[in-house]
Design a protein around this motif. Structure first.
Motif, PDB file in Angstrom:
ATOM      1  N   ALA A  30       0.811  -1.217   0.000  1.00 34.37           N
ATOM      2  CA  ALA A  30       0.000   0.000   0.000  1.00 34.37           C
ATOM      3  C   ALA A  30       0.846   1.269   0.000  1.00 34.37           C
ATOM      4  O   ALA A  30       0.405   2.309  -0.467  1.00 34.37           O
ATOM      5  CB  ALA A  30      -0.929   0.002   1.207  1.00 34.37           C
ATOM      6  N   VAL A  31       2.064   1.171   0.560  1.00 28.37           N
ATOM      7  CA  VAL A  31       2.947   2.333   0.663  1.00 28.37           C
ATOM      8  C   VAL A  31       4.382   1.874   0.416  1.00 28.37           C
ATOM      9  O   VAL A  31       4.799   0.833   0.923  1.00 28.37           O
ATOM     10  CB  VAL A  31       2.862   2.984   2.067  1.00 28.37           C
ATOM     11  N   VAL A  32       5.129   2.674  -0.343  1.00 26.21           N
ATOM     12  CA  VAL A  32       6.557   2.424  -0.547  1.00 26.21           C
ATOM     13  C   VAL A  32       7.322   3.622  -0.003  1.00 26.21           C
ATOM     14  O   VAL A  32       7.085   4.756  -0.435  1.00 26.21           O
ATOM     15  CB  VAL A  32       6.908   2.221  -2.042  1.00 26.21           C
ATOM     16  N   VAL A  33       8.206   3.360   0.970  1.00 22.72           N
ATOM     17  CA  VAL A  33       9.127   4.383   1.473  1.00 22.72           C
ATOM     18  C   VAL A  33      10.390   4.188   0.651  1.00 22.72           C
ATOM     19  O   VAL A  33      11.102   3.202   0.812  1.00 22.72           O
ATOM     20  CB  VAL A  33       9.381   4.214   2.980  1.00 22.72           C
ATOM     21  N   LEU A  34      10.645   5.114  -0.267  1.00 29.51           N
ATOM     22  CA  LEU A  34      11.605   4.898  -1.346  1.00 29.51           C
ATOM     23  C   LEU A  34      12.803   5.833  -1.281  1.00 29.51           C
ATOM     24  O   LEU A  34      12.648   7.053  -1.419  1.00 29.51           O
ATOM     25  CB  LEU A  34      10.877   5.096  -2.687  1.00 29.51           C
ATOM     26  N   ASP A  35      13.987   5.259  -1.109  1.00 29.29           N
ATOM     27  CA  ASP A  35      15.233   6.023  -1.248  1.00 29.29           C
ATOM     28  C   ASP A  35      15.360   6.381  -2.725  1.00 29.29           C
ATOM     29  O   ASP A  35      15.216   5.519  -3.599  1.00 29.29           O
ATOM     30  CB  ASP A  35      16.414   5.162  -0.792  1.00 29.29           C
ATOM     31  N   MET A  36      15.623   7.634  -3.013  1.00 31.41           N
ATOM     32  CA  MET A  36      15.643   8.086  -4.401  1.00 31.41           C
ATOM     33  C   MET A  36      16.929   7.734  -5.152  1.00 31.41           C
ATOM     34  O   MET A  36      16.998   7.876  -6.360  1.00 31.41           O
ATOM     35  CB  MET A  36      15.395   9.603  -4.462  1.00 31.41           C
ATOM     36  N   MET A  37      17.949   7.268  -4.447  1.00 29.04           N
ATOM     37  CA  MET A  37      19.198   6.846  -5.098  1.00 29.04           C
ATOM     38  C   MET A  37      19.525   5.414  -4.684  1.00 29.04           C
ATOM     39  O   MET A  37      19.921   5.175  -3.549  1.00 29.04           O
ATOM     40  CB  MET A  37      20.355   7.781  -4.717  1.00 29.04           C
ATOM     41  N   LEU A  38      19.338   4.495  -5.605  1.00 30.61           N
ATOM     42  CA  LEU A  38      19.621   3.084  -5.365  1.00 30.61           C
ATOM     43  C   LEU A  38      20.744   2.648  -6.293  1.00 30.61           C
ATOM     44  O   LEU A  38      20.998   3.296  -7.309  1.00 30.61           O
ATOM     45  CB  LEU A  38      18.356   2.256  -5.609  1.00 30.61           C
ATOM     46  N   PRO A  39      21.410   1.533  -5.982  1.00 32.24           N
ATOM     47  CA  PRO A  39      22.551   1.125  -6.808  1.00 32.24           C
ATOM     48  C   PRO A  39      22.178   0.773  -8.247  1.00 32.24           C
ATOM     49  O   PRO A  39      22.977   0.976  -9.159  1.00 32.24           O
ATOM     50  CB  PRO A  39      23.115  -0.094  -6.077  1.00 32.24           C
ATOM     51  N   ASP A  40      20.947   0.296  -8.466  1.00 34.12           N
ATOM     52  CA  ASP A  40      20.569  -0.161  -9.806  1.00 34.12           C
ATOM     53  C   ASP A  40      19.577   0.751 -10.525  1.00 34.12           C
ATOM     54  O   ASP A  40      19.246   0.519 -11.684  1.00 34.12           O
ATOM     55  CB  ASP A  40      20.014  -1.585  -9.741  1.00 34.12           C
ATOM     56  N   ILE A  99      12.465   9.422   0.027  1.00 38.85           N
ATOM     57  CA  ILE A  99      13.488   9.875   0.969  1.00 38.85           C
ATOM     58  C   ILE A  99      14.777  10.123   0.191  1.00 38.85           C
ATOM     59  O   ILE A  99      15.093   9.393  -0.743  1.00 38.85           O
ATOM     60  CB  ILE A  99      13.713   8.884   2.138  1.00 38.85           C
ATOM     61  N   THR A 100      15.466  11.195   0.571  1.00 35.77           N
ATOM     62  CA  THR A 100      16.686  11.552  -0.146  1.00 35.77           C
ATOM     63  C   THR A 100      17.666  12.257   0.776  1.00 35.77           C
ATOM     64  O   THR A 100      17.255  12.916   1.730  1.00 35.77           O
ATOM     65  CB  THR A 100      16.370  12.444  -1.371  1.00 35.77           C
ATOM     66  N   GLY A 101      18.916  12.084   0.481  1.00 33.63           N
ATOM     67  CA  GLY A 101      19.961  12.805   1.186  1.00 33.63           C
ATOM     68  C   GLY A 101      20.349  14.082   0.469  1.00 33.63           C
ATOM     69  O   GLY A 101      21.144  14.874   0.975  1.00 33.63           O
ATOM     70  N   ALA A 102      19.798  14.297  -0.700  1.00 34.29           N
ATOM     71  CA  ALA A 102      20.117  15.491  -1.495  1.00 34.29           C
ATOM     72  C   ALA A 102      19.453  16.731  -0.902  1.00 34.29           C
ATOM     73  O   ALA A 102      18.356  16.654  -0.349  1.00 34.29           O
ATOM     74  CB  ALA A 102      19.656  15.295  -2.927  1.00 34.29           C
ATOM     75  N   PHE A 161      10.904  13.282   2.152  1.00 35.77           N
ATOM     76  CA  PHE A 161      11.648  13.460   3.400  1.00 35.77           C
ATOM     77  C   PHE A 161      13.126  13.591   3.085  1.00 35.77           C
ATOM     78  O   PHE A 161      13.647  12.876   2.232  1.00 35.77           O
ATOM     79  CB  PHE A 161      11.440  12.254   4.331  1.00 35.77           C
ATOM     80  N   ARG A 162      13.782  14.498   3.778  1.00 38.15           N
ATOM     81  CA  ARG A 162      15.233  14.677   3.658  1.00 38.15           C
ATOM     82  C   ARG A 162      15.913  13.953   4.815  1.00 38.15           C
ATOM     83  O   ARG A 162      15.405  13.948   5.933  1.00 38.15           O
ATOM     84  CB  ARG A 162      15.605  16.164   3.723  1.00 38.15           C
ATOM     85  N   LYS A 163      17.062  13.346   4.519  1.00 44.13           N
ATOM     86  CA  LYS A 163      17.843  12.697   5.575  1.00 44.13           C
ATOM     87  C   LYS A 163      18.613  13.770   6.341  1.00 44.13           C
ATOM     88  O   LYS A 163      19.112  14.709   5.712  1.00 44.13           O
ATOM     89  CB  LYS A 163      18.810  11.677   4.974  1.00 44.13           C
ATOM     90  N   PRO A 164      18.717  13.705   7.657  1.00 47.70           N
ATOM     91  CA  PRO A 164      18.155  12.672   8.531  1.00 47.70           C
ATOM     92  C   PRO A 164      16.634  12.816   8.627  1.00 47.70           C
ATOM     93  O   PRO A 164      16.110  13.927   8.657  1.00 47.70           O
ATOM     94  CB  PRO A 164      18.827  12.917   9.876  1.00 47.70           C
ATOM     95  N   ILE A 165      15.976  11.702   8.687  1.00 42.26           N
ATOM     96  CA  ILE A 165      14.512  11.653   8.610  1.00 42.26           C
ATOM     97  C   ILE A 165      13.885  11.878   9.989  1.00 42.26           C
ATOM     98  O   ILE A 165      14.330  11.300  10.980  1.00 42.26           O
ATOM     99  CB  ILE A 165      14.072  10.292   8.039  1.00 42.26           C
ATOM    100  N   ASP A 166      12.859  12.706  10.014  1.00 39.47           N
ATOM    101  CA  ASP A 166      12.042  12.888  11.210  1.00 39.47           C
ATOM    102  C   ASP A 166      11.160  11.650  11.307  1.00 39.47           C
ATOM    103  O   ASP A 166      10.165  11.510  10.588  1.00 39.47           O
ATOM    104  CB  ASP A 166      11.208  14.168  11.072  1.00 39.47           C
ATOM    105  N   ARG A 167      11.554  10.724  12.177  1.00 34.56           N
ATOM    106  CA  ARG A 167      10.885   9.416  12.225  1.00 34.56           C
ATOM    107  C   ARG A 167       9.436   9.508  12.692  1.00 34.56           C
ATOM    108  O   ARG A 167       8.578   8.782  12.198  1.00 34.56           O
ATOM    109  CB  ARG A 167      11.695   8.452  13.082  1.00 34.56           C
ATOM    110  N   ALA A 168       9.139  10.406  13.623  1.00 33.44           N
ATOM    111  CA  ALA A 168       7.753  10.560  14.074  1.00 33.44           C
ATOM    112  C   ALA A 168       6.879  11.062  12.923  1.00 33.44           C
ATOM    113  O   ALA A 168       5.764  10.565  12.714  1.00 33.44           O
ATOM    114  CB  ALA A 168       7.681  11.519  15.262  1.00 33.44           C
ATOM    115  N   LYS A 169       7.390  12.024  12.168  1.00 33.55           N
ATOM    116  CA  LYS A 169       6.643  12.554  11.020  1.00 33.55           C
ATOM    117  C   LYS A 169       6.476  11.474   9.944  1.00 33.55           C
ATOM    118  O   LYS A 169       5.425  11.389   9.302  1.00 33.55           O
ATOM    119  CB  LYS A 169       7.369  13.786  10.459  1.00 33.55           C
TER     120      LYS A 169
END
Length: 123
Positions: free
Chosen positions: A46-56, A79-82, A104-112
């Motif tokens: 139902a939901v994907v928490v997705l890092d925007m930069m993956l190795p592949d 989610i991104t570190g950029a 969301f930008r890293k570091p991530i506000d986990r409660a949010k």
């Protein structure tokens, strides 16, 4: 089911643990775009928490592939570190309006993040 996708083991495990705190949410994980795509096409996802930069792949390519493979794609929380300057939210959300629920930008506000995932699951 919520799918957490991040190639950094420590980040992925932290997010899985955080989202698993609510015993009502089933959380799965993936470390590559290919692995994530196979899990995200499931109707249970139902939901994907997705890092925007993956190795592949990058997150935008992943979202494009997901839309082809699943006509009713799950909500995406990017989610991104950029920085905002390097990758503005509009670059992620614009072409995927209605699909990307939040950035969301890293570091991530986990409660949010927990609140946003709950909103996506119940919305």
């Amino acid at each position: 089911m919520v799918l957490v996708v991040d190639d950094t083991d420590s980040v992925r495990k932290l997010l899985v643990a955080e989202l698993s705190r609510d015993g009502n949410i089933r959380v799965d994980q993936a470390s590559t775009g290919a692995e994530a795509l196979e899990k995200a096409v499931s109707p249970d996802c139902a939901v994907v928490v997705l890092d925007m930069m993956l190795p592949d792949t990058d997150g935008l390519q992943f979202i494009d592939k997901l839309k082809v493979r699943r006509p009713d794609p799950p909500s995406i929380i990017a989610i991104t570190g950029a920085s905002h300057t390097l990758v503005p939210d509009s670059m992620i959300e614009g072409p995927n309006r209605g699909l990307v629920s939040a950035v969301f930008r890293k570091p991530i506000d986990r409660a949010k993040l927990r609140e946003t995932v709950a909103f996506c699951l119940n919305g």
